[in-house]
Scaffold this motif. Sequence first.
Motif, mmCIF file in Angstrom:
data_model
loop_
_atom_site.group_PDB
_atom_site.id
_atom_site.type_symbol
_atom_site.label_atom_id
_atom_site.label_comp_id
_atom_site.label_asym_id
_atom_site.label_seq_id
_atom_site.Cartn_x
_atom_site.Cartn_y
_atom_site.Cartn_z
ATOM 1 N N ARG A 1 0.837 -1.219 0.000
ATOM 2 C CA ARG A 1 0.000 0.000 0.000
ATOM 3 C C ARG A 1 0.864 1.258 0.000
ATOM 4 N N TYR A 2 2.016 1.203 0.656
ATOM 5 C CA TYR A 2 2.927 2.353 0.637
ATOM 6 C C TYR A 2 3.396 2.640 -0.788
ATOM 7 N N LEU A 3 3.804 1.581 -1.502
ATOM 8 C CA LEU A 3 4.261 1.773 -2.879
ATOM 9 C C LEU A 3 3.124 2.260 -3.780
ATOM 10 N N ALA A 4 1.931 1.673 -3.611
ATOM 11 C CA ALA A 4 0.812 2.013 -4.489
ATOM 12 C C ALA A 4 0.338 3.448 -4.301
ATOM 13 N N ILE A 5 0.387 3.949 -3.070
ATOM 14 C CA ILE A 5 -0.160 5.276 -2.790
ATOM 15 C C ILE A 5 0.923 6.354 -2.778
ATOM 16 N N CYS A 6 2.081 6.032 -2.226
ATOM 17 C CA CYS A 6 3.147 7.040 -2.124
ATOM 18 C C CYS A 6 4.051 7.068 -3.356
ATOM 19 N N ARG A 7 4.126 5.965 -4.093
ATOM 20 C CA ARG A 7 4.965 5.903 -5.303
ATOM 21 C C ARG A 7 4.152 5.333 -6.466
ATOM 22 N N PRO A 8 3.020 5.947 -6.798
ATOM 23 C CA PRO A 8 2.116 5.355 -7.805
ATOM 24 C C PRO A 8 2.746 5.222 -9.194
ATOM 25 N N LEU A 9 3.582 6.167 -9.591
ATOM 26 C CA LEU A 9 4.186 6.117 -10.923
ATOM 27 C C LEU A 9 5.232 5.013 -11.014
ATOM 28 N N HIS A 10 5.888 4.708 -9.918
ATOM 29 C CA HIS A 10 6.935 3.672 -9.912
ATOM 30 C C HIS A 10 6.402 2.302 -9.500
ATOM 31 N N TYR A 11 5.134 2.259 -9.060
ATOM 32 C CA TYR A 11 4.579 1.010 -8.530
ATOM 33 C C TYR A 11 4.638 -0.154 -9.526
ATOM 34 N N PRO A 12 4.196 0.020 -10.788
ATOM 35 C CA PRO A 12 4.259 -1.128 -11.723
ATOM 36 C C PRO A 12 5.682 -1.615 -11.974
ATOM 37 N N ARG A 13 6.638 -0.705 -11.935
ATOM 38 C CA ARG A 13 8.031 -1.091 -12.183
ATOM 39 C C ARG A 13 8.636 -1.801 -10.972
ATOM 40 N N ILE A 14 8.241 -1.376 -9.759
ATOM 41 C CA ILE A 14 8.803 -1.976 -8.538
ATOM 42 C C ILE A 14 8.087 -3.265 -8.173
ATOM 43 N N MET A 15 6.759 -3.216 -8.105
ATOM 44 C CA MET A 15 5.979 -4.387 -7.682
ATOM 45 C C MET A 15 5.711 -5.291 -8.886
ATOM 46 N N THR A 16 6.769 -5.935 -9.349
ATOM 47 C CA THR A 16 6.666 -6.859 -10.478
ATOM 48 C C THR A 16 6.144 -8.209 -10.005
ATOM 49 N N LYS A 17 5.821 -9.069 -10.959
ATOM 50 C CA LYS A 17 5.339 -10.405 -10.611
ATOM 51 C C LYS A 17 6.396 -11.175 -9.831
#
Length: 317
Positions: free
Chosen positions: A125-141
């Motif tokens: 949730r921290y990545l999704a809300i605080c880093r939304p633009l980088h979320y798809p790149r960081i939270m990979t499969k």
Amino acid sequence: MNVSSREINISVSYFILLGFPSSPEMQLLYFGLFSVTYALTLMGNGAIACAVRWDRRLHTPMYILLGNFSLLEICYVTTTVPNMLVNFLSTSKSISFVNCFAQFYFFFSFGCDEGFYLCIMAFDRYLAICRPLHYPRIMTKQLYTGLVIFGWSCGFILYLIPVFLIAQLSFCGPNTINHFMCDPVPLMTLSCSEDNITQRIYSTFNVIFITGTFLFVLCSYALVILSVIRMPSAASKRKAFSTCASHLAVVILFFGSVMVMYVSPGSEHPAEVQKMVTLFYSVITPLCNPLIYSLRNKDMKAALKKVFWSETIVHKT
């Protein structure tokens, strides 16, 4: 000296779990109450896991983690409640030495995994809300798959040490545990070997793990709340606050009761208080979690309706 110590250690081959001493009528009432609670817990958490599995719209890291957390809850509650139900109908209420420590190991391993999963979900949730633009790149499969595996396995590895140390203590009687499960606190009080080192290691382990994971979750959500406050859109704020509120409710229910039981000194809690607090985080919390997550989430409610609707159609046909 070594020989006598080994003889003492094997003198107790089973323990008696007192549970909730009462009349036979009350035991039957308890059996019915906890049977319904256990069934609802399995149904609620199972429904969430099935909804995440069958609804492709929920194939995102947040819901995949939630589905695994629900499966973990099922395993967690199953380590204690079935044995407790059997004891309500039993006159002996006995559990073998091996089964007692197996229950101890699996219950606290799954509980440890729950703590890690709450940390992982807070990080997501921290990545999704605080880093939304980088979320798809960081939270990979690859990353969330690794986090899922880590969440399931880490507790089993860490809890080998406390279980091994406590199992090495000498138990020469009495063998009656004033609890409904093989909790380490009353177990260590039954030991006839004064091993303060084991007690200190166990207490230190609990304090470090519980406070460490709790502070990680709190810091993550503190950053999330600050980020939500800065959002310009009122709709985005409501959605983010709704998601975080449900997660925080689960965190408070779980960590609040666990910290009362294991972070503060166990000697300060009477046996009945220990049983009630343990009952809260081992039975009540897993029952409440599906309600908290499903009732505050529109996507989850839609997926659950879809699951139950499809099952209804299958049964009718």
